[in-house]
Design a protein around this motif. Structure first.
Motif: not given
Length: 477
Positions: A47-50, A55-60, A373-377
């Motif tokens: 749910v947070r990812y979608t 915000q979720f990825l930066n927090e992680c 998964v390389p994260s371009a973001e």
């Protein structure tokens, strides 16, 4: 800091560079189970990812570091990678160790399952090598010339002095560009009908179902979901049948005409498999659809974000216009495209690589079935590499080539986008046409929010812009 390597390609300090005497270094290897990640349940993470992905990825990343594990799907370990050294290792890993084909399940509804997007190892290499002819050399020069003509013709038909959603206009233009890539100078007689059908079909990207593997559902589930208007599936399946029929018609027509060249369809006709057989009509359809979807949605995202930024930045817009008027260089225009692709990588996360055989990357041993998964973001917006990463600053790329492993909007390695040069030329061509011919009047004062549209992220609302011809504006003043 970046600097050119011996091949003239920008690389980053510390990215993939070991000590002089690597034999003296003993790497400590940990199991992938030791990689940290959020303790939220699978449903909460999804749910947070979608809904709050950035915000979720930066927090992680802030909490767990440059690599962390997510549990988005039952039984699947999903590792987000943001370290340049790790990304280098992923992009250069043996084809037998990491596969990308299984990562495209959500796009199977568009691509089918026989094209290059679903091939790995030797099959992928052979198909890619064959298709290169339709993107390089004489084909590239032909496409570049066609892009200029298609851009001018398309923009000439766009509304003036009326606030409109720019996205569908830009997408229709991009489809016409890809028509040149696929069919070359032999334009199918049914192209206007096929263009309309393609535009109707990709409307599914407005719905959350666009990223679900709907072709793998049971027949009962398909019937049930088709009845729900909120899914967009009833229209999509009808549009897809229409598109498939029209593409088959274009294939038959080209065979009847018998005029072949370096366009993609001609190249596909010449491909033979290891057993000597030629590609089937379904194989051709899948490769063509891969181009019409993957070759447009990403470019459209970049153009729309370019309009969004320049329409609210008079100073940088003036600088770009001055450069174009001088006609001596396109340094600032190129830098602006690089900055848009950094700030808004069309695919926030690169294709997931599925581990096939155990592999050590960055001191972590990953196991078969796990996804890397390389994260371009996260990489493209890393403040350590890009100060004030949230700001639109084309100046950061003046005299600086984007880093090979810290700027990855086109992916990398043997699955890097084959049409990257064409895409950059498209974006530059459209920007040049718009900023020299029009003033931008925004429909909304607020900055557009990023919203998902199928596999890419676009400005909410398009953005909504009125194009005011500069000659008329100047006369009025």
């Amino acid at each position: 800091m970046t600097h050119p390597d011996v091949n003239g390609t920008a690389v980053e300090d510390g990215a993939g560079r070991g000590p002089v005497d690597t034999a003296q270094v003993e790497e400590t290897v940990i199991p992938s189970s030791a990689v940290p990640g959020p303790t939220l349940g699978q449903r909460e993470q999804l749910v947070r990812y979608t809904t709050q992905r950035t915000q979720f990825l930066n927090e992680c990343k802030d909490k767990y570091g440059r690599r962390f594990k997510l549990g988005l799907l039952p039984g699947v370990d999903f590792f987000v990678i943001t370290d340049p050294d790790d990304v280098r290792s992923i992009f250069t890993a043996p084809r037998t160790s990491l596969h990308c084909g299984n990562s495209n399940g959500a796009l199977e509804k568009y691509f089918g399952s026989t094209g290059i997007a679903f091939l790995d190892e030797g099959e992928h290499l052979a198909r890619r090598k064959a298709l290169t002819r339709s993107f390089k050399g004489a084909a590239f020069n032909r496409i570049v010339t066609a892009v200029e003509e298609i851009t001018a013709e398309s923009v000439a038909e766009w509304p003036r002095d009326e606030v409109v959603d720019m996205h569908p206009l830009v997408h229709r233009w991009a489809m016409n560009v890809i028509r040149e890539v696929v069919y070359g100078k032999v334009v199918p007689s049914c192209w206007p009908e096929l263009l309309d059908a393609l535009m109707d079909m990709v409307e599914l990207n407005r719905y959350p179902t666009a990223m679900l593997m709907i072709d793998r559902w049971s027949s009962a589930k398909k019937r049930l979901m088709k009845k729900r208007p909120s899914t967009g599936l009833k229209a999509f399946w009808g549009d897809r049948r229409r598109v498939d029929g029209l593409i088959a018609k274009t294939i038959a027509e080209r065979l009847e005409v018998g005029e072949f060249g370096d366009d993609m369809l001609s190249v596909l006709f010449g491909i033979t498999r290891a057993d000597g057989s030629q590609l089937s009509v379904m194989d051709l359809r899948d490769e063509i659809m891969t181009m019409f979807v993957a070759g447009t949605v990403t470019t459209v995202s970049a153009v729309c974000w370019s309009i969004e930024h320049f329409s609210r930045d008079p100073e940088r817009l003036a600088r770009l216009r001055d450069e174009i008027a001088a006609g001596e260089t396109d340094e600032y225009l190129t830098a602006a495209v690089h900055e848009v692709l950094r700030l808004h990588p069309p695919l926030p996360n690169n294709l997931a690589r599925q581990v096939v055989t155990p592999i050590v990357i960055g001191g972590v041993q990953y196991q078969p079935g796990q996804l890397l998964v390389p994260s371009a973001e996260l990489m493209n917006n890393d403040p350590e590499r890009y100060p004030e990463p949230e700001k639109f600053l084309p100046e950061r790329f003046i005299g600086v080539q984007p880093g090979q492993y810290t700027w990855i909007p086109f992916g990398g390695g043997h699955t890097r986008c084959m049409g990257d040069r064409i895409a950059i030329h498209e974006i530059k061509s459209m920007l040049r046409e718009l900023v020299t011919g029009f003033e931008f009047e925004r429909g909304e004062a607020d900055q557009a929010k990023p919203v998902p549209r199928g596999p890419v992220v676009v400005p909410q609302g398009g953005p909504r812009i009125a194009l005011r011809p500069r000659t008329a504006v100047a006369a009025a003043n």
